[in-house]
Each structure stands twice: as structure tokens, then as C-alpha cells.
Design an enzyme around this catalytic site. Structure first.
Site, PDB file in Angstrom:
ATOM      1  N   LYS A   1      29.067  28.487   2.060  1.00 39.31           N
ATOM      2  CA  LYS A   1      30.121  27.767   1.332  1.00 39.31           C
ATOM      3  C   LYS A   1      31.455  27.874   2.071  1.00 39.31           C
ATOM      4  CE  LYS A   1      32.300  29.722  -2.062  1.00 39.31           C
ATOM      5  NZ  LYS A   1      32.697  30.405  -3.311  1.00 39.31           N
TER       6      LYS A   1
ATOM      7  N   LYS B   1      29.168  39.822  -2.920  1.00 37.26           N
ATOM      8  CA  LYS B   1      30.451  40.464  -2.588  1.00 37.26           C
ATOM      9  C   LYS B   1      30.314  41.978  -2.522  1.00 37.26           C
ATOM     10  CE  LYS B   1      33.554  36.888  -4.113  1.00 37.26           C
ATOM     11  NZ  LYS B   1      34.441  36.376  -5.141  1.00 37.26           N
TER      12      LYS B   1
ATOM     13  N   LYS C   1      37.729  30.375   0.515  1.00 42.01           N
ATOM     14  CA  LYS C   1      39.103  30.680   0.921  1.00 42.01           C
ATOM     15  C   LYS C   1      39.294  32.125   1.355  1.00 42.01           C
ATOM     16  CE  LYS C   1      40.624  30.224  -3.755  1.00 42.01           C
ATOM     17  NZ  LYS C   1      39.713  31.103  -4.504  1.00 42.01           N
TER      18      LYS C   1
HETATM   19  P1  TYM Z   1      37.555  29.982  -6.951  1.00 35.56           P
HETATM   20  O1  TYM Z   1      38.989  30.346  -6.920  1.00 35.56           O
HETATM   21  O2  TYM Z   1      36.637  30.607  -5.962  1.00 35.56           O
HETATM   22  O3  TYM Z   1      37.419  28.404  -6.783  1.00 35.56           O
HETATM   23  C1  TYM Z   1      38.176  27.503  -7.578  1.00 35.56           C
HETATM   24  C2  TYM Z   1      37.322  26.272  -7.847  1.00 35.56           C
HETATM   25  O4  TYM Z   1      36.943  25.648  -6.621  1.00 35.56           O
HETATM   26  C3  TYM Z   1      35.516  25.518  -6.575  1.00 35.56           C
HETATM   27  N1  TYM Z   1      35.077  25.722  -5.195  1.00 35.56           N
HETATM   28  C4  TYM Z   1      34.345  24.845  -4.485  1.00 35.56           C
HETATM   29  N2  TYM Z   1      33.833  23.646  -4.811  1.00 35.56           N
HETATM   30  C5  TYM Z   1      33.131  22.990  -3.848  1.00 35.56           C
HETATM   31  N3  TYM Z   1      32.914  23.495  -2.614  1.00 35.56           N
HETATM   32  C6  TYM Z   1      33.411  24.703  -2.239  1.00 35.56           C
HETATM   33  N4  TYM Z   1      33.222  25.174  -1.025  1.00 35.56           N
HETATM   34  C7  TYM Z   1      34.158  25.430  -3.216  1.00 35.56           C
HETATM   35  N5  TYM Z   1      34.792  26.635  -3.198  1.00 35.56           N
HETATM   36  C8  TYM Z   1      35.333  26.800  -4.416  1.00 35.56           C
HETATM   37  C9  TYM Z   1      34.986  26.605  -7.479  1.00 35.56           C
HETATM   38  O5  TYM Z   1      33.683  26.297  -7.940  1.00 35.56           O
HETATM   39  C10 TYM Z   1      36.019  26.615  -8.588  1.00 35.56           C
HETATM   40  O6  TYM Z   1      35.743  25.586  -9.517  1.00 35.56           O
HETATM   41  N6  TYM Z   1      35.616  32.484 -10.818  1.00 35.56           N
HETATM   42  C11 TYM Z   1      36.389  31.323 -10.411  1.00 35.56           C
HETATM   43  C12 TYM Z   1      37.765  31.259 -11.051  1.00 35.56           C
HETATM   44  C13 TYM Z   1      37.755  31.332 -12.521  1.00 35.56           C
HETATM   45  C14 TYM Z   1      37.401  30.304 -13.408  1.00 35.56           C
HETATM   46  C15 TYM Z   1      37.575  30.854 -14.720  1.00 35.56           C
HETATM   47  C16 TYM Z   1      36.936  29.003 -13.238  1.00 35.56           C
HETATM   48  C17 TYM Z   1      38.126  32.418 -13.263  1.00 35.56           C
HETATM   49  N7  TYM Z   1      38.013  32.131 -14.583  1.00 35.56           N
HETATM   50  C18 TYM Z   1      37.291  30.093 -15.840  1.00 35.56           C
HETATM   51  C19 TYM Z   1      36.660  28.245 -14.374  1.00 35.56           C
HETATM   52  C20 TYM Z   1      36.830  28.793 -15.660  1.00 35.56           C
HETATM   53  C21 TYM Z   1      36.593  31.352  -8.915  1.00 35.56           C
HETATM   54  O7  TYM Z   1      36.480  32.363  -8.301  1.00 35.56           O
HETATM   55  O8  TYM Z   1      36.980  30.146  -8.406  1.00 35.56           O
END
Ligand code: TYM
Length: 336
Positions: free
Chosen positions: A199, A114, A202
Site C-alpha cells: 500500500k 505494525k 504515509k
Molecule cells: P489513515 O490515516 O492511514 O488513512 C486515512 C484514509 O486514507 C485511506 N488510505 C488509502 N486509501 C487508498 N489507498 C491507499 N494507499 C490509502 N492509504 C490510506 C485510509 O483507508 C483512510 O480512509 N485508522 C485510520 C484513521 C481513523 C479512522 C477513524 C478512519 C481513526 N479513526 C474512524 C475512519 C473512521 C487510519 O489510520 O487512516
């Protein structure tokens, strides 16, 4: 016997995608909240780590919470809330910044990617993008979490969380549970339909390769029918040689409940066209109830507000003892 504690979250930086659903959200609703003590969070503070529009973050936070309810999270079974409503997250994050090293933070793949993207655009990198994993570790450790259900892309952040928990416990006495990541058996990394080496994310600007959870059925069909596949024609499961086809097989397997592995499904199709058609229909069917429920819930914002208010209250009560214990252990004088 205490119940297993599960924590996970989504970041309101864009409309939630099929990747979010198959990689994380669906399991929270279908499995995790039933077998464990679930704590699920719209992590809005994390959305401020990159250039953002305040009104959009506000809108997306509400939308994400509504989608999580529409996906089946049950406020009677789990706590659902917005991160910034519970101060314990930032209270603990600072202590974890004092536990982590800058080298550790700079090694995070998501930070490197990023930050490079931001610099390539001529922009600057927010300090919070670097310290993000300390806040994420705080999200998890504040609840004495045992399991963190996430997609593959979050594995490194959860690994760092484990390191920080262990280091803190060694230095200051046992305070934190050391959590572990759990991943779905298929579709732990759903790829972009237009670029199956990246990947499905969003925050991506181009949406042709991204299925959003609230897309109309025809948009879902169009995106999947136009998915990039490779030169061949035989349907084989080979992530290296045929990433586009493998991605469709993963999606189909996951969307149909994982009854058949992607490798098994491959043999059932004579052409890429047939595979795309079945995958499109399976995804449309999977997302239809969620879209309908989302529309109903959107008409009742007061209900969603009530859920988030009660969720934050429960979360605060759960997190306070852990964060207070960490404050005491690290040497801070308790309030007098
Ligand atoms: P985020 O918002 O990017 O994604 C939320 C969840 O969706 C999963 N994910 C995917 N799984 C499969 N294929 C994909 N293309 C894909 N894109 C996203 C992510 O692995 C995630 O589980 N840092 C985290 C948010 C966060 C968090 C936490 C998660 C903040 N604090 C504590 C768990 C525990 C994030 O950016 O997720």
C-alpha cells in the site's frame, strides 16, 4: 427524516498521500459533505500508538487539517476538528475496550503488521497499538454514524466496529447505530509506485514510491515516470500479473474523475511510457488547486484555528448524548 451521518478521519503520522486523497479525502469533499451530515477528524491520538516526535505530530496535525480544508471540506457544511479536542472519544473508547476481547484485537491485520515491524527493529510495541481499534470504534460510534468512507485497508477495523456496536446493543440495550464502510469504486487501495504489492502509506520511510499531496509538480512527474512496471510491454489491466501497471491505470482512472474504468483505459496506450506520462499529468492537474489553496490557508493560521475550535464545539455537542447514553447503559452511575 434525519440526515445520514458520516464520520471519517486521517492520522497525522506523515504527510498525506495520493492514497489518502483518492481512497478517502476526495469523496468527503466532493460527495459526502454535500449529501450527508459530515464529521471529519484529524485523529491525533492514533498517532501516538507508534514511536513519535511530539513537535512533528503537532505540526502534522495542523498540516492535515489545512489540507482537508484545501481539499474542499467546507466548515459551513461539515464539522472538522482534532480528535484530542473532544474528550468523548476517549470516554467512549474505554467502554468499548470493556466490550471487545483481546483475541479480537490481536487478529487485526494492521496490528500484526505494525507490531511485527516494530519488533523486527528491536523496538517495543505500545499497548495503545493493540487497543487502537477500540478508539477507532469510539470515534465512529460516538456520532451515531451511518457511513464510514475509507480506503480498503480500514475495512477490517470498520467490521470490528460493527461487531462491537451489535454486542454492546445486545448486552446493554440499544444505544449505537451499526455503521457501514463505503469505499471508492476505483483506487480504494493505491499501491506504492516502487513496490506495487504494498500500500502507498504515509508512514513509509522511503518516499520514492509515494506521491505526497504537497509534492511539487516536478516531483510528482518524476515519481510516476519512475514507477516500477513489469517485464512486459503491452498495457493490460491485471492486478495479479501486472500490479504496477494496474496501479497506474487505477490512479489515472480516479484522477480523471472515474469516467473511464481502468480496464477501458488500458486499451488506449501502446506503451508503459505513454501511460506514465498521462498519469503523471493527470495527477499534477488534480493536485495543483489543492497545493495552491493549502499555501493560501497556511498563511492564515488564525483562520484554521477558528475552524478547528468551532468544529470541536459542534462535535462535542453531537457526541455527548451518545456517549452519555452508553455510560448509563453499561451501568455507570450518572454524575450527581
Ligand atoms: P489513515 O490515516 O492511514 O488513512 C486515512 C484514509 O486514507 C485511506 N488510505 C488509502 N486509501 C487508498 N489507498 C491507499 N494507499 C490509502 N492509504 C490510506 C485510509 O483507508 C483512510 O480512509 N485508522 C485510520 C484513521 C481513523 C479512522 C477513524 C478512519 C481513526 N479513526 C474512524 C475512519 C473512521 C487510519 O489510520 O487512516
Amino acid at each position: 427524516m434525519t440526515r445520514t451521518r458520516i464520520f471519517s478521519g486521517v492520522k497525522p503520522t506523515g504527510h498525506l498521500t495520493l492514497g489518502n486523497y483518492l481512497g478517502a479525502v476526495r469523496r468527503w469533499a466532493e460527495e459526502d459533505q454535500h449529501r450527508a451530515d459530515g464529521v471529519f477528524c484529524v485523529v491525533d491520538l492514533h498517532a501516538l500508538t507508534v514511536a513519535h516526535d511530539p513537535a512533528r505530530v503537532r505540526r502534522l496535525s495542523r498540516q492535515a487539517a489545512t489540507i482537508l480544508l484545501a481539499a474542499g471540506l467546507d466548515p459551513d457544511r461539515c464539522a472538522l476538528f482534532v480528535q484530542s479536542h473532544v474528550d468523548e472519544h476517549t470516554r467512549l473508547a474505554y467502554l468499548l475496550e470493556c466490550t471487545a476481547t483481546d483475541g479480537e484485537m490481536r487478529r487485526m491485520i494492521q496490528y500484526k503488521e505494525k507490531a511485527a515491524r516494530e519488533r523486527a527493529r528491536g523496538g517495543s510495541v505500545r499497548l495503545s497499538l493493540l487497543t487502537y481499534p477500540a478508539l477507532m470504534a469510539a470515534d465512529i460510534l460516538a456520532y451515531g454514524t451511518d457511513e464510514v468512507p475509507v480506503g480498503d485497508d480500514q475495512a477490517q477495523h470498520v467490521e470490528l466496529t460493527r461487531d462491537l456496536a451489535r454486542r454492546f446493543n445486545e448486552r446493554y440495550g440499544h444505544v449505537f447505530t451499526v455503521p457501514r464502510a463505503t469505499h471508492p469504486p476505483v483506487a480504494a487501495r493505491v499501491m506504492d509506485l516502487q513496490d506495487p504489492t504494498a500500500k502507498m502509506g504515509k508512514s513509509q520511510a522511503r518516499s520514492a514510491g509515494i506521491v505526497h499531496l504537497l509534492d511539487e509538480p516536478d516531483a510528482v512527474r518524476r515519481k510516476i515516470m519512475r514507477a516500477v512496471t513489469d517485464g512486459g510491454s503491452e498495457v493490460r489491466y491485471d492486478r495479479e500479473a501486472h500490479p504496477g501497471v494496474a496501479n497506474l491505470l487505477d490512479i489515472l482512472s480516479a484522477a480523471t474523475g472515474g469516467r473511464e474504468r481502468p480496464e477501458e483505459l488500458a486499451g488506449q496506450f501502446g506503451s508503459y511510457g505513454a501511460l506514465k506520462k498521462d498519469t503523471a499529468e493527470a495527477v499534477v492537474e488534480l493536485l495543483c488547486p489543492l497545493r495552491q489553496r493549502h499555501a493560501e490557508l497556511s498563511a492564515d493560521p488564525a483562520y484554521v484555528d477558528g475552524v478547528l475550535r468551532a468544529g470541536a464545539e459542534r462535535a462535542r455537542a453531537m457526541a455527548r448524548p451518545w456517549v452519555d447514553a452508553a455510560h448509563r447503559a453499561i451501568g455507570l452511575l450518572p454524575p450527581v
